[in-house]
Design an enzyme around this catalytic site. Structure first.
Site, short mmCIF file in Angstrom:
data_model
loop_
_atom_site.label_atom_id
_atom_site.label_comp_id
_atom_site.label_asym_id
_atom_site.label_seq_id
_atom_site.Cartn_x
_atom_site.Cartn_y
_atom_site.Cartn_z
CE LYS A 72 41.45 35.10 40.70
NZ LYS A 72 41.57 36.06 39.65
NE ARG B 26 36.31 42.99 45.47
CZ ARG B 26 37.46 43.03 44.80
NH1 ARG B 26 38.56 42.55 45.36
NH2 ARG B 26 37.51 43.58 43.62
CG HIS C 11 47.95 43.10 38.08
ND1 HIS C 11 48.86 42.78 39.05
CD2 HIS C 11 46.73 42.91 38.62
CE1 HIS C 11 48.20 42.41 40.14
NE2 HIS C 11 46.90 42.47 39.90
CG HIS D 12 43.77 39.48 49.14
ND1 HIS D 12 44.92 39.10 48.50
CD2 HIS D 12 42.82 39.57 48.19
CE1 HIS D 12 44.66 38.94 47.21
NE2 HIS D 12 43.39 39.23 46.99
CB CYS E 21 46.10 42.87 43.97
SG CYS E 21 44.70 42.82 42.84
N1 GLN Z 1 43.88 47.68 38.11
C1 GLN Z 1 43.04 46.90 38.95
C2 GLN Z 1 43.05 47.47 40.35
O1 GLN Z 1 44.06 47.99 40.74
C3 GLN Z 1 43.49 45.47 39.02
C4 GLN Z 1 42.61 44.66 39.90
C5 GLN Z 1 42.90 43.19 39.88
O2 GLN Z 1 43.92 42.76 39.46
N2 GLN Z 1 42.00 42.39 40.35
O3 GLN Z 1 42.07 47.37 41.08
ZN ZN Z 2 45.31 41.91 40.97
#
Ligand code: GLN
Ligand code: ZN
Length: 753
Positions: free
Chosen positions: A111, A514, A640, A693, A725
């Site tokens: 980021k 995105r 998370h 990604h 993710c």
């Molecule tokens: N629970 C969300 C997903 O799985 C988490 C997304 C994220 O951390 N950006 O999309």
């Molecule tokens: Zn994530």
């Protein structure tokens, strides 16, 4: 007195996200490279002309990018990591660096300061020879020139470029400063031939983090050199997101032409203006990263204050940062009360020129007078609106302040282990499964009332069924419902909450193609009814495996929204924590045993200046804990976070005290985990084992190696196995084999243990 106007940078994705569409079509092989280039050119032209028509004096060139401007800077410097060198086609190489391909993993992405924009992390090492590749800059400059645009060239400044880079051979990033300066010097020499006077803007946001002695020396060396390359080139060093007082003291002694300062997020900048001497001040007075109407009266008095130190003809009025961080225009928004309070990119251009015309004027024209009056009226009406101040919520904010769960982690985890009875190395995912075209269609038909509520529910449930069936078949241990009903993890909650406004077209680029559409928090927040319970309950009814509920955490909702500025952020966070607290209770009552509270954006809310960190950490941690404080000991709370820099915030992660944290580690290997180990972190961890990604499907052998390497660092009893993710941006063709391989890898490892 009329100020000249300046815009730090503009949207590149386009009014209707044209670039996103073109990129994605190109990646899918649906359009040619020529067609992609044509879209890009059309967008650049439109964006330049929009700024020119608004009366902006200095307009950015080279703020366009196919993916990311840090990546562009790496290409300009020819800092191409060796693994991409064998790709001959330039554009294919560029996109491989950004996204990876079947043969090579992408570069790391992270980021951009405290925003939700992501940049690619340049990789440097002694093997890489930096050489100038000026093609992109030159082409865009010539395009602009042909259109008669009075432009300035945007470049990532050498210090910011290096500070955000990493080395792959443990050399120091700043060892490469002389080489970067050589290339930039050569570029400026070339630029000097393109026109009689070219302004070059070096973006140096890194300077707002403070400047120590070593950095001051580098800053001085860099701009002594770059600012004296040619008479034809004038150099502006632009900072944003905070004040840059220390840097100003250095820069005023170099031959730079102008210095850009943010007066919205760095009010302290006012204190260094006496030192400015003959330098041009690029004064960021229009908020470039929030969407509220400018309060003209406040800005006008700020500007008067600026002119006490600096003559008006030395001031360019500017946006506080690039308008990349706000949506394109409110023109396409449906009428609503909140719309009247908003200004997006295009509207901010008009605000800039308006302010520049009226500042210091003794007598305003009738039109100007009317505009000023209208703005005062709108802002006054907003202040007194009931949605803004709800006394019931304000009362609860005074009394409902508990933050602690009823049992300690070491006791909770024992109870949870018994209740859940999971195998070692439990496998799970982060929440979302692919957002298919059909899903999006169903949601949008439902929104437009083209299908009934029942039809919508049926289709969503069918998708949940598919997700459950797949997880069953793949053999995962902790299931998720797949989040088909959610367009976006923040927007989804915001839509169910009071105090939020939703735009229809307020898209902002997050990474590459995105985009996200941040909600607007304009009023006090409350929730009329449970938000997730019915979906999760349904999903749980379809399986005996534990179904993990998904909530978005208070800090992430805050950090990914456009937030009101009439209430401290900590108070808005408290309002969010209270509604989530109710949701946690409701889920628990519905029999859900695992609840994940995503804090994907916890880190990007960090203040950029060290002295402001303690305060943020204090209220951010309290509000996360507050949100989960009603969870019973046997309810397992997951959180998370999707990034990989935890060094500085590991203490805070510990304070959050989530039972399990899943994090991103696939792109950065084991370094991150070592931090948890060295810190003697006790709670459970799911370090991502593959990068979501990228469309690349990791093989089982590869995943096994990844998992085994995690096991070298942390005990098996503490580890979970999951992707980095959520999977919503991926396709089922990628997700299915990847997760199957992941589960197969875990099974082999379990057998070996
Ligand atoms: N629970 C969300 C997903 O799985 C988490 C997304 C994220 O951390 N950006 O999309
Ligand atoms: Zn994530």
């Amino acid at each position: 007195m009329t100020f000249k106007t300046y815009v730090t940078g503009f949207s590149r994705i386009g009014e209707n996200r044209e670039l996103k569409r073109a990129l994605e079509n190109f990646w899918r092989g649906k359009i040619s490279q020529d067609a992609l280039e044509e879209t890009a050119q059309t967008l650049r032209k439109k964006h330049w002309l929009t700024q020119q028509n608004a009366g902006i004096d200095l307009i950015s060139i080279n703020d366009f990018s196919y993916y990311d401007t840090m990546l562009d800077a790496a290409v300009l410097l020819n800092a191409v990591p060796a693994r991409f060198k064998q790709i001959d086609d330039e554009l294919a190489r560029y996109f491989a660096m950004a996204r990876g391909n079947d043969d090579v993993p992408a570069m790391e992405m992270t980021k951009w300061f405290n925003t939700n924009y992501h940049y690619l992390v340049p990789e440097l090492n002694r093997e890489i020879k930096l050489i100038l590749d000026a093609k992109k800059v030159k082409q865009e400059f010539q395009e602009a020139k042909a259109l008669g645009i009075n432009g300035k060239i945007n470049l990532i400044g050498p210090l910011t470029f290096l500070a955000l880079s990493k080395t792959t051979d443990n050399s120091d990033v700043f060892d490469y400063l002389p080489a970067v300066l050589d290339v930039y010097t050569e570029l400026l020499k070339e630029v000097a031939n393109w026109d009689e006077c070219v302004t070059v803007q070096f973006d140096e946001p890194v300077l707002v983090k403070g400047v120590d002695t070593a950095m001051a020396e580098r800053l001085n060396t860099s701009y002594q050199r770059l600012a004296s390359v040619s008479e034809n080139v004038r150099v502006a060093v632009v900072t944003y997101f905070e004040h840059a007082s220390e840097a100003v003291r250095v820069l005023v002694k170099t031959p730079v032409w102008g210095i850009g300062l943010d007066f919205v997020y760095g009010k302290e900048n006012i204190d260094v203006l006496q030192d400015f001497n003959e330098k041009v001040l690029i004064a960021g007075v229009i908020d470039g990263r929030n969407i509220w109407l400018n309060e003209y009266d406040a800005s006008l008095s700020l500007l008067t204050q600026l002119t006490n130190s600096i003559p008006a003809d030395q001031i360019y009025l500017s946006t506080s940062c690039s308008l990349l961080h706000v949506p394109y225009t409110i023109e396409n928004e449906p009428e609503s009360m909140v719309k009247n309070w908003l200004a997006f990119g295009k509207e901010k251009l008009a605000e800039l020129t308006f302010l520049s015309h009226v500042t210091g004027k003794k007598e305003l024209s009738e039109d100007e007078e009317a505009l000023l009056l209208e703005r005062r009226n709108v802002l006054a009406a907003k202040k007194s609106d009931e949605m803004i101040h709800n006394s019931v919520i304000r009362f609860r904010m005074k009394i409902d302040l508990g933050t602690e769960r009823s049992a300690k982690f070491e006791d909770r985890i024992q109870i949870q282990k018994k209740a859940l009875n999971l195998p070692i190395l439990p496998t799970t995912t982060i929440g979302s499964f692919p957002q298919t075209v059909e899903l999006r269609k169903t949601r949008s038909s439902y929104r437009q009332n083209k299908i009934s509520e029942a039809e919508y529910q049926a289709q969503m449930k069918a998708y949940i069924d598919e997700c459950v069936a797949f997880q069953e078949e793949a053999g995962l241990d902790v299931f998720v419902h797949g989040e088909p009903e959610r367009n976006d993890m923040v927007e989804y909650f915001g839509e169910l909450l009071k105090g939020f406004h939703f735009t229809q077209n307020g898209w902002v680029q997050s990474y590459g193609s995105r985009c996200v559409k941040p909600p607007v928090i304009f009023g006090d927040i409350s929730h009329p009814e449970a938000m997730t319970v019915e979906w999760i309950r349904y999903a749980q009814s379809k399986t005996d495996k534990p179904m993990k509920a998904m909530l978005t955490g208070p800090i992430t909702i805050l950090n990914w929204s456009f937030v009101r500025t009439d209430l401290p952020r900590s108070e808005v966070a408290l309002q969010l924590a209270l509604v989530l607290k109710d949701e946690v209770s409701d889920l628990q009552k519905a029999g859900i045993k695992i609840i994940q509270v995503d804090e994907a954006a916890f880190k990007e809310g960090y203040p950029l200046r060290a002295e402001k960190v303690v305060d943020y950490e204090d209220w951010a941690v309290k509000n996360f804990k507050r949100a989960v404080s009603t969870a019973n000991p046997e309810t397992q709370i997951h959180t998370h976070m999707c990034y990989s820099e935890f060094n500085e915030i590991i203490d805070v992660i510990e304070e959050l005290d989530a039972d399990v944290i899943t994090i991103e580690t696939a792109r950065s290997g084991n370094e991150l985990l070592k931090i948890f180990r060295d810190h003697n972190y006790q709670n459970e961890i799911g370090p991502g084992v593959y990068d979501i990604h990228s469309p690349r499907v990791p093989s089982m052998a590869e995943l096994k190696a990844e998992i085994n390497s995690r096991l070298e660092v942390l005990p098996v009893s503490q580890l979970w196995v999951n992707p980095d993710c959520g999977l919503k941006t991926r396709r089922w063709e990628e997700v299915r084999p990847a997760l199957q391989n992941m589960v197969a890898a875990v099974k082999e490892i379990r057998a070996e243990i």
